[in-house]
Design an enzyme around this catalytic site. Sequence first.
Site, PDB file in Angstrom:
ATOM      1  N   ASP A 108       0.817  -1.207   0.000  1.00 25.05           N
ATOM      2  CA  ASP A 108       0.000   0.000   0.000  1.00 25.05           C
ATOM      3  C   ASP A 108       0.853   1.260   0.000  1.00 25.05           C
ATOM      4  O   ASP A 108       2.038   1.243   0.358  1.00 25.05           O
ATOM      5  CB  ASP A 108      -0.893   0.030   1.242  1.00 25.05           C
ATOM      6  CG  ASP A 108      -2.029  -0.984   1.179  1.00 25.05           C
ATOM      7  OD1 ASP A 108      -2.054  -1.777   0.223  1.00 25.05           O
ATOM      8  OD2 ASP A 108      -2.863  -0.982   2.096  1.00 25.05           O
ATOM      9  N   HIS A 138       3.871  -2.280   3.094  1.00 30.22           N
ATOM     10  CA  HIS A 138       3.901  -0.920   2.554  1.00 30.22           C
ATOM     11  C   HIS A 138       5.217  -0.665   1.833  1.00 30.22           C
ATOM     12  O   HIS A 138       6.280  -1.084   2.312  1.00 30.22           O
ATOM     13  CB  HIS A 138       3.722   0.105   3.683  1.00 30.22           C
ATOM     14  CG  HIS A 138       2.430  -0.055   4.425  1.00 30.22           C
ATOM     15  ND1 HIS A 138       2.254  -1.004   5.428  1.00 30.22           N
ATOM     16  CD2 HIS A 138       1.236   0.606   4.316  1.00 30.22           C
ATOM     17  CE1 HIS A 138       1.021  -0.916   5.898  1.00 30.22           C
ATOM     18  NE2 HIS A 138       0.381   0.045   5.242  1.00 30.22           N
TER      19      HIS A 138
END
Length: 445
Positions: free
Chosen positions: A45, A188
């Site tokens: 993400d 991430h």
Amino acid sequence: MEKVLWISLFLLCAYCLIPGVMSLVFGFGVFRKARARREVAFTFDDGPDPDYTPQLLDLLGKYKIKATFFVLGSKAEKHAELIHRIHREGHLIGIHNYVHQPNWLLAPWKVRRQINRSVEIVERITGERPIYYRPPWGLLTLLDFRLRRQFRMVLWSTMARDWKSKGSLAVKKRLLKRIRGGAVILLHDSGTTWGADRDAPQYTIEALEEVFQEISLQDNQCVRVDEMMQLHEQGRETQVHMGKRLLLFAWMKWEKAFHLVFRVKPIDVQNRFLHVRVRVYRGETIRLSDGEEIRRGDRIVELHFDNGLLYAMATGSQSPVQLAIKMIRATEQVMPKILYYILQHPSFPDIKGVYGVSLIHRGAKKFGFTLGELPKGILSFFTRMYLRMLLLVLHPSGKQRLQTNARQLIPKTIAMSTKELLRRYSREIENPSGVEQDCSLSPSS
């Protein structure tokens, strides 16, 4: 004032808290994990990030792993070359809003505007329109569920809390401890969002070097989210199929026990399409189309389809029309044998007619049957439930038929007098071969 406060709290719960809990905790309306034994899906993400995304892509390429990137539209707009590389190297791209703001703090039209803008940016760069969406922090509102018409909503089953700079060892331990087949893993590739440490992705990448080595030793396979969803659907279909086979097996055993206890026997030992027993009728008076009546206390032949044979006929038919033709032919063959059975039975003079209850009654009038409604009551209710469950188990498309043809699938009584049987089929009986002549099937009362 207090009333306004309570109303506000109620609306807040209905709009944010309840949908958030339903999706994050219970997986309602979203995809979180799959029915898979060996496959895992790594998702990243908050990117793309000019410092860390290239390093991550190099690492994924080194281990020949395909992953899924949920990108922010604002960053995709600035770093189009990274979006192009992600797509070129075979990874899946999903949307994570235009900027990293939780949907709970945005008006519904602003959420839609952010998503649409991000979609247009990615589509302009890659030539493909993204259809996978993950909301920031996984927080959905009530109105966000409307996005399911256009997007596949994806959350996660496993996270490593890698947005904080706690070192690669902490990330590695969390991942290796929690990764299981079917896991969707949240990581991430950028640390510039609120609450994250700027250098945290570096530790994630270092941890993944060892995690990927360990995964390969465990013979696990890394796949994209869309591939994981496909595996999930296949696994669900297999599970449903196995469950249906187990249910069918149990049902057939139950039917065999029922036939044994109530002395139900096939009318034709060579063609077991129909089973019968002689009993005393206990229901309401049935007025037949030929003017005869079957009343409480009359002796009747009760009809039962062989459900195992029906299942074989249904699975062996290429279409509903072919199945219907098979059943019509089987019924044509068995009708004279019903009459012959009655004539040979010791209770013949007292047998008033034949009677049954079935969902399969279309075309029954053609053979001389009178159709009737089941009397309302508890017995009628359970009969309907039983026969619908039977259709669900026996018919390959039983679930679809129950959903689309519910109004048509109403069980009815089918009955015919012995006189009508004689009138229609007496010319066809010349000791039909295979007819059950064991008169030990005595009348039940």
